[in-house]
Design an enzyme around this catalytic site. Structure first.
Site, PDB file in Angstrom:
ATOM      1  N   HIS A  53       0.841  -1.224   0.041  1.00 36.97           N
ATOM      2  CA  HIS A  53       0.057  -0.026   0.053  1.00 36.97           C
ATOM      3  C   HIS A  53       0.646   1.147   0.091  1.00 36.97           C
ATOM      4  CE1 HIS A  53       1.024  -0.617   4.184  1.00 36.97           C
ATOM      5  NE2 HIS A  53       1.042   0.658   4.302  1.00 36.97           N
ATOM      6  N   THR A  73       0.904   4.771   1.957  1.00 36.07           N
ATOM      7  CA  THR A  73       0.230   5.389   3.182  1.00 36.07           C
ATOM      8  C   THR A  73      -0.056   6.951   2.572  1.00 36.07           C
ATOM      9  OG1 THR A  73       1.283   3.950   4.666  1.00 36.07           O
ATOM     10  CG2 THR A  73       0.688   6.052   5.560  1.00 36.07           C
ATOM     11  N   HIS A 130       5.243   6.462  -1.341  1.00 36.46           N
ATOM     12  CA  HIS A 130       5.913   5.188  -1.854  1.00 36.46           C
ATOM     13  C   HIS A 130       5.191   4.233  -1.247  1.00 36.46           C
ATOM     14  CE1 HIS A 130       6.453   5.674   2.649  1.00 36.46           C
ATOM     15  NE2 HIS A 130       6.727   4.445   2.593  1.00 36.46           N
ATOM     16  N   THR A 166       6.214   0.660   0.534  1.00 39.14           N
ATOM     17  CA  THR A 166       7.355  -0.196   1.395  1.00 39.14           C
ATOM     18  C   THR A 166       7.167  -1.455   0.754  1.00 39.14           C
ATOM     19  OG1 THR A 166       7.216   0.986   3.484  1.00 39.14           O
ATOM     20  CG2 THR A 166       8.105  -0.988   3.409  1.00 39.14           C
TER      21      THR A 166
HETATM   22  P1  A2P Z   1       4.959   2.787   5.112  1.00 40.92           P
HETATM   23  O1  A2P Z   1       3.946   3.615   4.827  1.00 40.92           O
HETATM   24  O2  A2P Z   1       6.221   3.169   4.777  1.00 40.92           O
HETATM   25  O3  A2P Z   1       4.862   1.619   4.897  1.00 40.92           O
HETATM   26  P2  A2P Z   1       3.258   0.176  11.619  1.00 40.92           P
HETATM   27  O4  A2P Z   1       2.583  -1.074  11.102  1.00 40.92           O
HETATM   28  O5  A2P Z   1       4.461   0.532  11.790  1.00 40.92           O
HETATM   29  O6  A2P Z   1       2.312   0.760  12.656  1.00 40.92           O
HETATM   30  O7  A2P Z   1       2.705   1.182  10.370  1.00 40.92           O
HETATM   31  C1  A2P Z   1       1.657   1.291   9.739  1.00 40.92           C
HETATM   32  C2  A2P Z   1       1.784   1.699   8.092  1.00 40.92           C
HETATM   33  O8  A2P Z   1       1.806   3.277   8.485  1.00 40.92           O
HETATM   34  C3  A2P Z   1       2.833   1.776   7.454  1.00 40.92           C
HETATM   35  O9  A2P Z   1       2.472   1.290   6.214  1.00 40.92           O
HETATM   36  C4  A2P Z   1       4.136   2.637   7.807  1.00 40.92           C
HETATM   37  O10 A2P Z   1       4.879   2.816   6.943  1.00 40.92           O
HETATM   38  C5  A2P Z   1       3.173   3.792   7.951  1.00 40.92           C
HETATM   39  N1  A2P Z   1       3.661   4.377   9.119  1.00 40.92           N
HETATM   40  C6  A2P Z   1       3.974   4.333  10.220  1.00 40.92           C
HETATM   41  N2  A2P Z   1       4.392   5.398  11.161  1.00 40.92           N
HETATM   42  C7  A2P Z   1       4.205   6.248  10.365  1.00 40.92           C
HETATM   43  C8  A2P Z   1       4.555   7.664  10.530  1.00 40.92           C
HETATM   44  N3  A2P Z   1       5.190   8.363  11.581  1.00 40.92           N
HETATM   45  N4  A2P Z   1       4.285   8.888   9.508  1.00 40.92           N
HETATM   46  C9  A2P Z   1       4.136   8.074   8.270  1.00 40.92           C
HETATM   47  N5  A2P Z   1       3.717   6.791   8.167  1.00 40.92           N
HETATM   48  C10 A2P Z   1       3.753   5.908   9.158  1.00 40.92           C
END
Ligand code: A2P
Length: 222
Positions: free
Chosen positions: A69, A71, A153, A155
């Site tokens: 996905h 975010t 992006h 991940t």
């Molecule tokens: P990303 O978008 O790079 O994949 P988690 O499982 O760590 O709680 O994170 C859930 C999702 O939210 C993941 O997709 C993660 O990164 C994104 N994410 C986590 N923390 C943040 C943050 N502080 N700011 C932006 N996106 C975040």
């Protein structure tokens, strides 16, 4: 109230359809397989291993992180700053559940993360938080002055002990270098696109043909 906080998700974003997820996983794994066999990569493998001349298997190095996905807003069930305001934006409520075509324009690898850059359209930028890049400024100072959407992006994997939030920060670092006019070192023209090295273990391949990925704008609670 606690009940209101519970009604906000962990994050909002575009969730790629499962058929395209499979394709992206194949393409990206093939890329990792090729990258770690290149002499140019081996020359810099110390960034990944901490030891000169030690080989690295990138397919093992990065651990997958669930469904693919992009975010838009991390809400942390309402605890994140601006979560409620984002959830109430007209674009967010209007487009919730709608289909989009995302364009994956590059793949990047660092000693911490593996990701795909997403190039957002004008319409998709309506769903992008105004402060997504600024919010990263404590980690990547140059981020505050980068164009909206620079952090977008998917991940694809993280090194042991690294949280996925790092992927966007790693991308912002590379985009900041590009904006400062640092061309990086063009390493090789590959079938997939041109591979560039930006130092400190940062690699980016600009895709000759961006990957078009159908996705649904929605949210995740888990
Ligand atoms: P990303 O978008 O790079 O994949 P988690 O499982 O760590 O709680 O994170 C859930 C999702 O939210 C993941 O997709 C993660 O990164 C994104 N994410 C986590 N923390 C943040 C943050 N502080 N700011 C932006 N996106 C975040």
């Amino acid at each position: 109230s606690q009940l209101e906080e519970m009604s906000l998700p962990l994050y909002f974003g575009w969730f790629l359809l499962s058929s395209i997820q499979d394709k992206i996983r194949c393409t990206s794994m093939d890329f990792l397989k090729t990258l770690d066999t290149l002499e140019a990569f081996k020359k810099h493998s110390i960034d990944f291993t901490g030891k000169a001349e030690k080989e690295v298997d990138l397919e093992q190095y990065f651990k997958a992180k669930g469904t693919l996905h992009c975010t838009t807003k991390y809400c942390d069930y309402g605890k994140a700053e601006g979560a409620k305001e984002y959830a109430q934006k007209p674009a967010v409520t209007d487009f919730y559940g709608s289909a989009f075509e995302m364009s994956l324009s590059a793949l990047f690898v660092t000693p911490r993360t593996f990701g795909a850059r997403v190039s957002l359209t004008e319409e998709q930028l309506l769903l992008w938080p105004d402060d997504a890049e600024k919010e990263a400024a404590s980690a990547v100072p140059a981020a505050a002055s980068l164009p909206l959407g620079s952090r977008a992006h998917v991940t694809l994997g993280c090194a042991e002990g690294i949280e996925p939030v790092q992927t966007g920060l790693d991308l912002l670092q590379i985009v900041a270098l590009q904006q400062e006019g640092q061309q990086g070192e063009l390493v090789e023209e590959m079938e997939l696109g041109s591979l560039t090295y930006y130092g400190e273990g940062r690699w980016l391949i600009s895709l000759r043909e961006p990957i078009c990925a159908p996705a649904c704008f929605s949210s995740s609670y888990k």
